[in-house]
Design a protein around this motif. Sequence first.
Motif, mmCIF file in Angstrom:
data_model
loop_
_atom_site.group_PDB
_atom_site.id
_atom_site.type_symbol
_atom_site.label_atom_id
_atom_site.label_comp_id
_atom_site.label_asym_id
_atom_site.label_seq_id
_atom_site.Cartn_x
_atom_site.Cartn_y
_atom_site.Cartn_z
ATOM 1 N N ALA A 1 45.772 39.093 30.247
ATOM 2 C CA ALA A 1 44.731 39.472 31.449
ATOM 3 C C ALA A 1 44.248 40.836 31.573
ATOM 4 O O ALA A 1 42.935 41.036 31.835
ATOM 5 C CB ALA A 1 45.529 38.815 32.696
ATOM 6 N N TYR B 1 38.677 29.856 31.935
ATOM 7 C CA TYR B 1 38.754 31.420 32.213
ATOM 8 C C TYR B 1 37.424 32.148 32.330
ATOM 9 O O TYR B 1 37.116 33.121 33.082
ATOM 10 C CB TYR B 1 39.650 32.134 31.528
ATOM 11 C CG TYR B 1 39.992 33.464 31.717
ATOM 12 C CD1 TYR B 1 40.837 33.905 32.583
ATOM 13 C CD2 TYR B 1 39.269 34.714 31.255
ATOM 14 C CE1 TYR B 1 41.349 35.085 32.959
ATOM 15 C CE2 TYR B 1 39.571 35.797 31.433
ATOM 16 C CZ TYR B 1 40.655 36.109 32.331
ATOM 17 O OH TYR B 1 41.028 37.714 32.765
ATOM 18 N N LYS C 1 36.856 34.110 35.763
ATOM 19 C CA LYS C 1 36.847 35.560 35.820
ATOM 20 C C LYS C 1 35.582 36.183 34.971
ATOM 21 O O LYS C 1 35.041 36.764 35.547
ATOM 22 C CB LYS C 1 38.371 36.009 35.223
ATOM 23 C CG LYS C 1 39.477 35.459 36.008
ATOM 24 C CD LYS C 1 39.461 36.216 37.262
ATOM 25 C CE LYS C 1 40.038 37.528 37.389
ATOM 26 N NZ LYS C 1 40.138 38.251 38.611
ATOM 27 N N PRO D 1 48.507 30.683 27.994
ATOM 28 C CA PRO D 1 48.382 31.823 28.463
ATOM 29 C C PRO D 1 49.485 32.632 28.081
ATOM 30 O O PRO D 1 49.343 33.981 28.467
ATOM 31 C CB PRO D 1 48.082 31.722 30.106
ATOM 32 C CG PRO D 1 47.657 30.271 30.268
ATOM 33 C CD PRO D 1 48.346 29.518 28.846
ATOM 34 N N ASP E 1 42.327 30.760 38.122
ATOM 35 C CA ASP E 1 42.611 31.720 36.748
ATOM 36 C C ASP E 1 43.835 31.121 36.128
ATOM 37 O O ASP E 1 44.731 31.115 36.810
ATOM 38 C CB ASP E 1 42.747 33.179 37.288
ATOM 39 C CG ASP E 1 43.179 34.010 36.416
ATOM 40 O OD1 ASP E 1 43.409 33.688 35.187
ATOM 41 O OD2 ASP E 1 43.271 35.375 36.446
ATOM 42 N N TYR F 1 45.506 32.529 33.974
ATOM 43 C CA TYR F 1 46.409 33.673 33.819
ATOM 44 C C TYR F 1 47.350 33.971 35.068
ATOM 45 O O TYR F 1 48.092 34.688 35.004
ATOM 46 C CB TYR F 1 45.831 34.705 33.158
ATOM 47 C CG TYR F 1 45.109 34.513 31.685
ATOM 48 C CD1 TYR F 1 46.178 34.336 30.849
ATOM 49 C CD2 TYR F 1 43.888 34.422 31.402
ATOM 50 C CE1 TYR F 1 45.842 34.129 29.309
ATOM 51 C CE2 TYR F 1 43.373 34.057 30.225
ATOM 52 C CZ TYR F 1 44.427 34.341 29.159
ATOM 53 O OH TYR F 1 43.987 33.742 27.864
#
Length: 337
Positions: free
Chosen positions: A119, A141, A145, A252, A334, A336
């Motif tokens: 991340a 993802y 993000k 992840p 998210d 992560y």
Amino acid sequence: MTRFANWLGKNADAFIALVLAITVAVLGLGVNLPHENEITQSAILAVIALLATSVLRDRGRRIPVEAEVRDTLRASASTLDELSGRLAHIEEFENVLAGTKRALDETAVVRVIGGGQVAQVLEEARRDTDRWFFKGGTGTYIRAKTLPECVAAARRDRRTLLFRLEIIDPTDVEVCEAYARHRRSVSDAPDATGEKWTLERTRKEAYATLLAACWHKQRFGMLDIDIGLARTMTTLRYDLAASRLVVTRDDPRGEALVVDNDKFYYSWVSAELQTSLDQARRVPVEQARLAPLDDEPTVEEVRRLFEVIAIPLAHSYTDRDVIEIIRKALRAKDPYE
């Protein structure tokens, strides 16, 4: 006397010729001697004979010297050829060493990082990047993000942003089922988003990525985005920014590879991603302007959008399914975290 005797032995013919020449010269000055003409003629012949002897002796000496010089030149040429061959081998060896050093340098720069660092590395890659190439599964993802943060930075700096995305085709049931089956084989438990991987979730995640891309495109005109839909799945995810390439897997928490942009593997993957995207089914994102989306899109707007871009929603999708796609598109979790 010894030195003079040695000199005279080496130069007797020249010395005798010199004495005879002096004698003839004296006779020429008027000294009267009996049989003077005969003596003069004999002296001249003697001088000529001595000169001829000197020439023959010099030639006799010069022939071995010339032969020795020729042999020396041949030996030198052979030595030079051998030296040239050795230099060529040395140069070839140096090239091998340089190539090996470069390969070792390149290998050293392909960094392996732990899942806890992924991340952070992706966040660093998003800073001030003007491009992003992605190839992977459904792009969760990306819409959670990467896309919103890159768009926000580009809007703040008033610069263009290039995005290239390749995800699985949500209208291809077989590839979506294969992807869901693969994710379940890795872990049958819910992931960080709190959901398990099923066929329907896989399709909705891919639809949500398409919706998010069109939604951001309508709100930021300097976003140049191109999307391709793949009919084959991949177990790797490629995220290529201006500064680095990050290769991850579906987990992840797993390890990842990081390659800086000044390494040859970075350019190789960049070309590979573009070639792969060119072979995928292209989504006409530019047509999305014909189906405007509100800040909070309605079900009717979303259905109209997918009709316009020729990516039809499943016939079985109810309004509740469309609302779920909207939520995933604009408020994705998210993976992560």
